[in-house]
Design a protein around this motif. Structure first.
Motif, short mmCIF file in Angstrom:
data_model
loop_
_atom_site.label_atom_id
_atom_site.label_comp_id
_atom_site.label_asym_id
_atom_site.label_seq_id
_atom_site.Cartn_x
_atom_site.Cartn_y
_atom_site.Cartn_z
N GLY A 198 0.80 -1.21 0.00
CA GLY A 198 0.00 0.00 0.00
C GLY A 198 0.84 1.25 0.00
O GLY A 198 0.31 2.35 -0.16
N HIS A 199 2.15 1.10 0.19
CA HIS A 199 3.04 2.25 0.23
C HIS A 199 3.66 2.52 -1.14
O HIS A 199 3.94 1.59 -1.90
CB HIS A 199 4.17 2.00 1.24
CG HIS A 199 3.72 1.97 2.67
ND1 HIS A 199 3.24 3.08 3.32
CD2 HIS A 199 3.66 0.95 3.56
CE1 HIS A 199 2.92 2.75 4.57
NE2 HIS A 199 3.16 1.46 4.74
N THR A 200 3.91 3.78 -1.41
CA THR A 200 4.61 4.16 -2.64
C THR A 200 6.10 4.30 -2.40
O THR A 200 6.87 4.43 -3.34
CB THR A 200 4.06 5.50 -3.17
OG1 THR A 200 4.18 6.51 -2.16
CG2 THR A 200 2.59 5.36 -3.55
N GLY A 201 6.52 4.29 -1.13
CA GLY A 201 7.94 4.32 -0.77
C GLY A 201 8.31 3.06 -0.02
O GLY A 201 7.47 2.18 0.22
N ASN A 202 9.58 2.94 0.36
CA ASN A 202 10.02 1.74 1.06
C ASN A 202 9.48 1.71 2.50
O ASN A 202 9.23 2.74 3.12
CB ASN A 202 11.55 1.66 1.08
CG ASN A 202 12.19 2.87 1.74
OD1 ASN A 202 12.12 3.97 1.21
ND2 ASN A 202 12.81 2.67 2.89
N VAL A 203 9.28 0.50 3.01
CA VAL A 203 8.84 0.33 4.39
C VAL A 203 10.01 0.65 5.31
O VAL A 203 11.11 0.12 5.16
CB VAL A 203 8.34 -1.10 4.65
CG1 VAL A 203 8.01 -1.31 6.12
CG2 VAL A 203 7.11 -1.40 3.78
N THR A 204 9.80 1.54 6.28
CA THR A 204 10.86 1.95 7.19
C THR A 204 10.65 1.44 8.61
O THR A 204 11.60 1.40 9.40
CB THR A 204 10.95 3.49 7.24
OG1 THR A 204 9.66 4.03 7.55
CG2 THR A 204 11.40 4.03 5.89
N ALA A 205 9.42 1.06 8.97
CA ALA A 205 9.14 0.61 10.34
C ALA A 205 7.90 -0.26 10.35
O ALA A 205 6.96 -0.03 9.58
CB ALA A 205 8.95 1.80 11.27
N LEU A 206 7.91 -1.29 11.22
CA LEU A 206 6.75 -2.14 11.44
C LEU A 206 6.47 -2.22 12.93
O LEU A 206 7.38 -2.17 13.75
CB LEU A 206 6.99 -3.55 10.89
CG LEU A 206 7.04 -3.77 9.38
CD1 LEU A 206 7.30 -5.23 9.08
CD2 LEU A 206 5.76 -3.31 8.71
N CYS A 207 5.18 -2.38 13.26
CA CYS A 207 4.77 -2.55 14.65
C CYS A 207 3.58 -3.50 14.68
O CYS A 207 2.62 -3.30 13.94
CB CYS A 207 4.41 -1.19 15.26
SG CYS A 207 3.81 -1.29 16.96
N TRP A 208 3.65 -4.52 15.54
CA TRP A 208 2.61 -5.54 15.60
C TRP A 208 1.94 -5.53 16.97
O TRP A 208 2.62 -5.54 18.00
CB TRP A 208 3.21 -6.91 15.32
CG TRP A 208 2.31 -8.09 15.61
CD1 TRP A 208 2.48 -9.04 16.59
CD2 TRP A 208 1.12 -8.47 14.89
NE1 TRP A 208 1.47 -9.97 16.53
CE2 TRP A 208 0.63 -9.64 15.50
CE3 TRP A 208 0.44 -7.91 13.81
CZ2 TRP A 208 -0.53 -10.27 15.05
CZ3 TRP A 208 -0.71 -8.54 13.36
CH2 TRP A 208 -1.18 -9.71 13.97
N ASP A 209 0.61 -5.51 16.98
CA ASP A 209 -0.15 -5.61 18.23
C ASP A 209 -0.82 -6.99 18.25
O ASP A 209 -1.79 -7.21 17.52
CB ASP A 209 -1.19 -4.51 18.33
CG ASP A 209 -2.06 -4.68 19.57
OD1 ASP A 209 -1.53 -5.15 20.59
OD2 ASP A 209 -3.26 -4.35 19.52
N PRO A 210 -0.33 -7.93 19.08
CA PRO A 210 -0.89 -9.28 19.08
C PRO A 210 -2.29 -9.36 19.68
O PRO A 210 -2.98 -10.36 19.46
CB PRO A 210 0.12 -10.06 19.94
CG PRO A 210 0.75 -9.04 20.83
CD PRO A 210 0.79 -7.77 20.03
#
Length: 403
Positions: A198-210
């Protein structure tokens, strides 16, 4: 979709607790020591430092260790610290054991897992797994007890974000192409589940809420996307609150707040305890879907109507293709993630109430260009590292605080 006008910062702010400014180079990674009033930092000057807060309120280094090569990735495993080399001929990461008083650091094990620079390292305590990615486009996982390599998976592009869900054993991998890949890990087997972009640029950060089973991804395109993984509905909700590359994301589950930071120096605290809406797909049309005037590439209609073609715009609320005259208004749409004013068509502007414009995020200027962020959930403290070679520790809270 880029934001157009920046809002004024809200009154609610995090509290600045401490600053550490004794660095010669930029601190590329730093973490708050869990349940301890201290910080571990790694810097581009090749040093690992452990800082403990003294009675005076100042941080002083209890360990100053110089590595033979530059490095930029780190994580903590109980009282152990793992550091990734960045520039060695055979990129590796090395594990150290910290003494209980944080005054001694002893080398424990070296992992040689990649043929390119190590980019992300993640320790999974419940599995005793050590996940790593590199610029060689390899995703690997080791047994942290034995040091044995369990498996390798080839990614489409080199990885810049990594998260893991213990319950399902899913690894979430964000890469330089802007794609997020979900992998299913077994003891020695890895299989592709799905990919989404969904991004037009590179992914720089991820965060997961279990708990809510939601994945947040930040990008160099200035946006954040909230992916509903648990709902299995494919919902993707945009959050637009930065004017530069998103550098860090963390989720405070007890307050249901997402905290994001950016190279523009802003720290944004998003209230996720609201029902948010997906942004619409932009519709294609050869003429304005409001007044039916032709757009400038619609030569036939321009000739038939003897009118000059108009420039195409899109309403951020309904997604319709409209001309400038039919979309002369601007508005925030916080429940769609637009905390900045964006273009809307005139009819949508009339339908947006003052209640609809109520902000769902607060903005704070950290007063330095952030390169890294870390959140410690047990204390609610937030750490930011900037290009000004300063590390700042903040108290992240819902209550009103003074800086």
């Amino acid at each position: 979709m880029a934001a157009e006008i920046q809002p004024q910062p809200q009154a609610r702010k995090p509290c600045l607790l401490s600053k550490i400014d004794a660095f010669q180079e930029v601190v590329s990674t730093a973490v708050i020591i869990p349940k301890e009033d201290g910080v571990i930092s790694v810097s581009e000057d090749r040093t690992i430092r452990v800082w403990l807060k003294r009675d005076s309120g100042q941080y002083w280094p209890s360990i100053y260790h110089t590595m033979p090569c530059s490095f930029f990735s780190m994580f903590t495993k109980l009282l152990e610290t793992l550091v990734s080399d960045q520039l060695s001929p055979l990129p590796l990461f090395q594990e150290f054991v910290l003494s209980e008083d944080y005054n001694k650091m002893t080398p424990a094990r070296t992992y040689q897992a990649h043929q390119g620079r190590v980019t992300v390292v993640l320790f999974v305590l419940e599995m005793e797994w050590l996940l790593s990615t590199g610029q060689d486009k390899n995703f690997t996982w080791h047994c942290s007890e034995s040091g044995q390599l369990l498996g390798t998976y080839r990614t489409a592009a080199w990885v810049s974000g990594l998260q893991f869900d213990v319950e399902t054993r899913h690894a979430f991998v964000g890469d330089q192409s802007g794609q997020v890949t979900i992998l299913k890990l077994e003891q020695d087997l890895c299989s592709l589940v799905t990919t989404f972009k969904g991004h037009t640029g590179n992914v720089t950060a991820l965060c997961w809420d279990p708990v809510t089973r939601v994945l947040f991804s930040g990008s160099s395109d200035h946006s954040i996307i909230m992916w509903d993984i648990g709902g299995r509905k494919g919902t993707a909700i945009e959050l637009q609150g930065h004017n530069d590359k998103v550098q860090g994301l963390c989720y405070a589950s007890h307050t249901r707040q997402l905290i994001s930071c950016s190279s523009d120096g802003s720290i944004v605290i998003w209230n996720m305890d609201v029902t948010r809406q997906e942004t619409p797909e932009w519709l294609d049309s050869d003429s304005c879907q409001k007044c039916e005037q032709p757009f400038f590439w619609n030569f036939k209609q321009m000739w038939d109507s003897k009118k000059i073609g108009l420039r195409q715009h899109h309403c951020r609320k309904c997604g319709q293709a409209v001309c400038g005259k039919c979309s002369s208004k601007r508005s925030t749409i916080p429940l769609m993630g637009f905390e900045f004013e964006v273009r809307v068509c005139d009819s949508c502007h009339e339908s947006i109430s003052d209640e609809d414009r109520a902000p769902t995020a607060t903005f704070h200027d950290s007063k330095h260009s952030i390169v890294y962020m870390h959140y410690e959930p047990t204390t609610g403290n937030l750490l930011t590292s900037g290009t000004d070679k300063i590390v700042k520790v903040w108290k992240s809270t819902r209550s009103v605080c003074c800086v």
